[in-house]
Design a protein around this motif. Sequence first.
Motif, PDB file in Angstrom:
ATOM      1  N   ARG A  52       1.322   4.084  -2.939  1.00  0.00           N
ATOM      2  CA  ARG A  52       0.833   5.647  -2.873  1.00  0.00           C
ATOM      3  C   ARG A  52       2.190   6.244  -3.467  1.00  0.00           C
ATOM      4  O   ARG A  52       1.696   7.356  -4.091  1.00  0.00           O
ATOM      5  N   GLU A  53       3.244   5.901  -2.999  1.00  0.00           N
ATOM      6  CA  GLU A  53       4.511   6.685  -3.726  1.00  0.00           C
ATOM      7  C   GLU A  53       4.591   6.473  -5.203  1.00  0.00           C
ATOM      8  O   GLU A  53       4.936   7.426  -5.718  1.00  0.00           O
TER       9      GLU A  53
ATOM     10  N   PHE B 252      12.609   5.324  -2.662  1.00  0.00           N
ATOM     11  CA  PHE B 252      11.529   5.285  -1.413  1.00  0.00           C
ATOM     12  C   PHE B 252      11.399   3.537  -1.274  1.00  0.00           C
ATOM     13  O   PHE B 252      11.209   3.238  -0.114  1.00  0.00           O
TER      14      PHE B 252
ATOM     15  N   GLN C 159       0.855  -1.305   0.223  1.00  0.00           N
ATOM     16  CA  GLN C 159      -0.071  -0.165   0.086  1.00  0.00           C
ATOM     17  C   GLN C 159       0.653   1.319  -0.093  1.00  0.00           C
ATOM     18  O   GLN C 159       0.581   2.187  -0.741  1.00  0.00           O
ATOM     19  N   SER C 160       1.939   1.367   0.823  1.00  0.00           N
ATOM     20  CA  SER C 160       2.597   2.667   0.804  1.00  0.00           C
ATOM     21  C   SER C 160       3.431   2.714  -0.339  1.00  0.00           C
ATOM     22  O   SER C 160       3.841   3.828  -0.849  1.00  0.00           O
TER      23      SER C 160
ATOM     24  N   SER D 245      14.220   3.084   0.981  1.00  0.00           N
ATOM     25  CA  SER D 245      13.946   3.639   2.655  1.00  0.00           C
ATOM     26  C   SER D 245      12.825   2.864   3.292  1.00  0.00           C
ATOM     27  O   SER D 245      12.907   2.571   4.712  1.00  0.00           O
ATOM     28  N   SER D 246      11.934   2.080   2.762  1.00  0.00           N
ATOM     29  CA  SER D 246      10.816   1.221   3.450  1.00  0.00           C
ATOM     30  C   SER D 246      11.028  -0.063   3.388  1.00  0.00           C
ATOM     31  O   SER D 246      10.189  -0.750   4.054  1.00  0.00           O
ATOM     32  N   ASN D 247      12.374  -0.368   2.981  1.00  0.00           N
ATOM     33  CA  ASN D 247      12.817  -1.803   3.494  1.00  0.00           C
ATOM     34  C   ASN D 247      13.202  -2.147   4.938  1.00  0.00           C
ATOM     35  O   ASN D 247      13.627  -1.082   5.511  1.00  0.00           O
TER      36      ASN D 247
END
Lengths: 325, 421
Positions: free
Chosen positions: B390-391, B416, B386-387, B419-421
């Motif tokens: 959105r990016e 992104f 989901q995040s 960074s989200s890992n």
Amino acid sequence: MTKLTETRFTAQASVPQGRPQRKKNLVQRIGKGGFIASLPFLAPALAAYVVFVIAPMISAVRLSLYQWSGYNTDPQVFVGFKNYIRLFTQDPVFWTSVQNTVVWVILSLIIPTTLGLVMALALNQPLVGRNLFRSVFYIPGVLAPIAVANMWRWMYNPNYGVFSEISKTLHIGDGSGVTFLSDPKVAIYAVFAAFVWQVAGLNMVLFLAGLQGVSKELVESARLDGANNWQVFRNVTLPALRPTVVIVMVLTIVHSIKVFDLIVGMTGGGPAQSSQVLALWSYTQSFLNHDFGLGNAVATVLLVVTLVLVVPYLIWSTKGADDQR
Amino acid sequence: MRLLAKAAAALATVTLLAGCGAGGSNSGSGVTTVEWWTINLTAPAANQAIDKVIADFEKANPDIKIKRTPRAVDAHKDALRTAIGTSAAPDIYDYWAGPGLGGELVKANASADLTEYYKQYKWDERFTGAALAPVTQYGGYHGVPWKLNGEALYYNKKLFAQAGITQTPKTLDELNTAAKKLKDAGITPIEFGGTVNWHVMRLLDTFLEGKCGSATFDKLVTKKANWGQESCVTDSFTELQTWAKDYFNPGFIGINNDESSALFYGGKAAMALEGDWFNASIAGQKMNLDDVGVFTLPTSTNRLYGFEQAQYITKDSKNKDAAAKFLDYFTSTKVQQETLGLFAVQSVNKDVKPDEAKASSLDKAWDGVFKNAKGLYMNNDQNLNQSQTREYWRIQNLVATGGLDPKQAGAEMQKFLDSSN
């Protein structure tokens, strides 16, 4: 202006002198039974406040230190300040939402507040149809924000909206219609216009109430002393409106910081997250991205910002109340 | 004593509730209630069909009662998030089968591995390969395929003829040529509603599949390739920007898909990138179906663009056997044949054949799209979480509105993902 000074002295002299005026500190008040005696009466409200306000706040702050998807089957993993580090250094939308929130608060303090005051001053005059105008200006304030959002979104529609029709009729632009909500640089201000339309009437009502408390004697005295309209407003009306202005300002700040519905309804934070604000970004991170840690970190930042802005007012108002005891 | 009695009653209630597992109940009368949470179906005929399926099943199985709770998309997601892992969870939940949606729930231990039921009911032999792929991607069997929707380009035949286009495009270059001809003829080539993000995303996904090829596309969405280092990513974003500027309906980003679809229905836009459910929408808008055609997205990879919805049995369900029995009935050839066209134009059950007498020209065109497809590539809001989605949308919209150089888009996405890992 002599009369003004005299009246103020007279008003002060009219305070009952039978009881000595003395300040009590908190310890004295508790000791004298003020707090303890009132505790049984306060308890139900206090319990509800703790359960529904304080506990969720603590829970939000705690969750901001965890990584969690929101599913009960998924464990909450403690990550310390990692969510805040991500928020401040890596989140591509956070600073946009901070900037938009700040801009929204500042504009809210200037535009709908001034507009409300001007409308109140105008409708405080003996005009024909005064009550009708007051009602008309106040009506947007009682509408649900999501309904206002739908209405304005329709008006901004580039194909069928009223603004597009007007621009096409007047041959303004390239004929492709008004695209305010489509432009990342303009969208937030287009939504703000709807906000002004909705809240200016509310501010007007508050200022109208405040204007009823402005002493007619003082206004007449000022005029007898030769003051013009501006001087009367500047030196008599505005000082008398000070408590109302403070209330309007505080309410405006609180409403502005938590703005949510209008933006959800009109842009959803877009285009490209350009109209995102802190409250909506917190919701988005938690409930749409399923990142409750990051969402609650945004909520905590919002809480701190709100406290920084509102606590001084609370201290000021509490101090005023204490002084009157 | 009265207080003690009340306390005992409360304790007994709590104990009773604590003893309940997820989902429905098994009452003393021997009737098992299966809780089934579904996403709302908008077409009244589809809802009536599901009600009939339930009624028929209950008649044949008097010991099982199906309690269906339909919700809107977001409400369904919210309800699942709060209920999974508690006694309030349903026995069966309806969800998209992509790794970014259904996969997230599998990862959160919400779904049961149905291997034993696949053996018992021989479901392996029932479903098409394309339908089985999404439910077998996590190891074991998570979910039972329900409907597979394909997406393609609908076009207005009259507007194509007006612009001098005689053949439907077979490659992305031909699609570009067609769009230019339409624009030169004063026709809006394609309609999109940007506020819902996923609408424009379909075109970006198409460009990525077409310009990167299947293998690289799959590596990108599984984070095995670097978005910032693949030149095809830049090409795709560049193409998107050109299309948004030159070929989309003006102001697309400020309206939603329903508003933009009105342009297609009204003959104001020549193409719409939609799924097979659009057949029913077109019919509902009183458009002449013979004036509308559909063609495969010209990516040259021959894969079908689409997504699947599956029915998952929750891991904590106490009524797994009854739930599986119902799903066996629901996906049986008889039921799928009867409901064909109401949920999707193509069934996930490989024994279900289209009814030539009832099928419209568009249904027949879709049959060809499905038959000619070699594999499936899913919408990226199904592939990414989901995040990340959105990016992806944020970057897509920034590029589409000219706020970001397409050359930077891939690197921005990769930043992104890292960074989200």
